[in-house]
Each structure stands twice: as structure tokens, then as C-alpha cells.
Design a protein around this motif. Sequence first.
Motif, PDB file in Angstrom:
ATOM      1  N   ARG A 106       0.828  -1.209   0.000  1.00  0.00           N
ATOM      2  CA  ARG A 106       0.000   0.000   0.000  1.00  0.00           C
ATOM      3  C   ARG A 106       0.864   1.261   0.000  1.00  0.00           C
ATOM      4  O   ARG A 106       0.561   2.239  -0.698  1.00  0.00           O
ATOM      5  N   LEU A 107       1.942   1.263   0.766  1.00  0.00           N
ATOM      6  CA  LEU A 107       2.859   2.403   0.745  1.00  0.00           C
ATOM      7  C   LEU A 107       3.455   2.575  -0.650  1.00  0.00           C
ATOM      8  O   LEU A 107       3.625   3.701  -1.134  1.00  0.00           O
ATOM      9  N   ALA A 114       5.140   4.805 -13.822  1.00  0.00           N
ATOM     10  CA  ALA A 114       5.641   5.319 -12.542  1.00  0.00           C
ATOM     11  C   ALA A 114       7.098   4.907 -12.400  1.00  0.00           C
ATOM     12  O   ALA A 114       7.429   3.722 -12.533  1.00  0.00           O
ATOM     13  N   ARG A 115       7.947   5.865 -12.131  1.00  0.00           N
ATOM     14  CA  ARG A 115       9.380   5.614 -11.962  1.00  0.00           C
ATOM     15  C   ARG A 115       9.756   5.900 -10.521  1.00  0.00           C
ATOM     16  O   ARG A 115       9.624   7.026 -10.053  1.00  0.00           O
ATOM     17  N   LEU A 116      10.218   4.874  -9.821  1.00  0.00           N
ATOM     18  CA  LEU A 116      10.622   5.029  -8.425  1.00  0.00           C
ATOM     19  C   LEU A 116      12.124   4.817  -8.302  1.00  0.00           C
ATOM     20  O   LEU A 116      12.620   3.695  -8.440  1.00  0.00           O
ATOM     21  N   PRO A 117      12.870   5.891  -8.056  1.00  0.00           N
ATOM     22  CA  PRO A 117      14.316   5.764  -7.887  1.00  0.00           C
ATOM     23  C   PRO A 117      14.661   4.908  -6.677  1.00  0.00           C
ATOM     24  O   PRO A 117      13.848   4.736  -5.756  1.00  0.00           O
ATOM     25  N   ARG A 174      14.460   3.052  -0.812  1.00  0.00           N
ATOM     26  CA  ARG A 174      15.166   2.957   0.466  1.00  0.00           C
ATOM     27  C   ARG A 174      14.437   3.726   1.551  1.00  0.00           C
ATOM     28  O   ARG A 174      14.368   3.277   2.702  1.00  0.00           O
ATOM     29  N   SER A 175      13.904   4.889   1.209  1.00  0.00           N
ATOM     30  CA  SER A 175      13.148   5.659   2.196  1.00  0.00           C
ATOM     31  C   SER A 175      11.901   4.914   2.637  1.00  0.00           C
ATOM     32  O   SER A 175      11.453   5.045   3.774  1.00  0.00           O
ATOM     33  N   ARG A 223       7.917  11.551   3.520  1.00  0.00           N
ATOM     34  CA  ARG A 223       8.418  12.097   4.792  1.00  0.00           C
ATOM     35  C   ARG A 223       7.552  11.650   5.964  1.00  0.00           C
ATOM     36  O   ARG A 223       8.063  11.347   7.039  1.00  0.00           O
ATOM     37  N   MET A 224       6.250  11.618   5.757  1.00  0.00           N
ATOM     38  CA  MET A 224       5.347  11.264   6.835  1.00  0.00           C
ATOM     39  C   MET A 224       5.454   9.796   7.253  1.00  0.00           C
ATOM     40  O   MET A 224       5.075   9.441   8.371  1.00  0.00           O
ATOM     41  N   ALA A 225       5.955   8.952   6.370  1.00  0.00           N
ATOM     42  CA  ALA A 225       5.961   7.509   6.630  1.00  0.00           C
ATOM     43  C   ALA A 225       7.343   6.954   6.940  1.00  0.00           C
ATOM     44  O   ALA A 225       7.490   5.742   7.034  1.00  0.00           O
TER      45      ALA A 225
END
Length: 239
Positions: free
Chosen positions: A60-61, A76-79, A84-85, A146-148
Motif C-alpha cells: 500500500r505504501l 511510474a518511476r521510483l528511484p 530505500r526511504s 516524509r510522513m511515513a
Amino acid sequence: MTAQAAVVPETFLRAVVTPTDGTSRRRKRRLNGPGDQNQVREMLSYLAAALPSRTGAAARLLAVQCALRMDSEGKARLPVGVLRSLRLGGDPRPWSELEQARWLRRTPAVRGSADRAVVAQILDGALFAQRPARPDRRRAADWALRMARGGCMGPDASLRLIALCLAAHTDFSTGQGWVETDRITRECGLVPDVLLSLLDRLAASLASWGVALDSGDLRWELLSKACNASVPPTNLTPT
């Protein structure tokens, strides 16, 4: 044109503005959608309905990030830094969950490419109707990141998802928040008993939390420091 018509000369008016500091003025970009917090709250609500109830917290995240970062073609491109975050790293299981739900499909990596990122094609056609412009959605994705990622929550994706949901429903001007318990359990893919047990595992960034007996709503209040910093609730203490 008639014989009695007056001749109106063409007149061009040009406003010339000369900056006093010698630099050109840049027109500020107008936001095309709701604020970061509102966008994340709406996305969490949408995914609660779009994803199977059994979908795990890590998936879900990941879905929140993919949905907010996708382009006009649904890619969707996720570096690697974003993954890692999210504390996902190279874990393929959240991706597999979303693929099994037919919500996205990973695209093969380009051999020899120096671009360290995972690219996926979103298969959920309803997301193409998102109104906010892509830069606004990407900024909302950064807010959700940032919130998670509070350090006190450790690697447990369930705790980080709860923290994100609570942050999305918090009024940071007062530090207080409330949400229907049924709604937050759907957004987290949990049952109420599990949700309450996970709240007990979070540590001290809320002044209080509890469930209202009359309405069944979950209510909480952030510590003043957390409220002023506009950070997510990472720790809770029951009232």
C-alpha cells in the motif's frame, strides 16, 4: 462598416516592467490541485477501495508512491532512493502483490542503463482521471514519503502506514485529528483489534489517543513539538 461609422485607430498598449534588481521576474506557477495532505488523504481512500483487502502495508505504501508519481502514460518511476526511504530496498514482494492484484506491471530494466530505478506501468485506468498536475502530485508523494519514514517506527511497514494515515487526517494547526475507525482500518488493510494493538506499539509523539465511545471514531492529539514541525505521528500513548 457604414458611412457613419467612426474610424477607430489601432492602439497597442504595452506594460513594461523593469525590475529594480536587474533580474527578470518569473511568474509563479499556479497550483492545479489540492494540497499535499489532501491529495494523500484522497489517494489513501481511493486505494482502500481499489486494492484487495488482503494487500499488505508495504504494498500500500508503494501504491501511494506509484499512483502519485505516474506520468500521463501511466508509467511510474521510483528511484532507488525512494525505495530505500520506504524501507523496501530490493524487496520484490510488495511489487508482486500489486502485480497479482493486476494493479501494475513492472517493465523490464534496460540492460546497461545507469538509471537506478524501478519503472512500472499502472493498470488502474481510473487513476488517469487525476486532476492535479504531475508536479503537484510528485510533491504530494514526497510529503507522504516524509510522513511515513519516522526513525522510531523501524522497519515495520504497518506502523509506517498507520503513521501516514494519521498524518493525512491531522489538522496540523491544532495538532488534533480524528477519523472513523472503519475508514482507517480499510486504508491500512487491517481489522480494528490489530489496528489498536499496533497503535500501542508506537512510541510518544502523540499527547493522547483514544476511541470515542459514542461514535467509535479514533481521535488523537499530537505533541506540540510534533505539531509545530508538521511531522507524522510516530508514537502514541493511550488515554
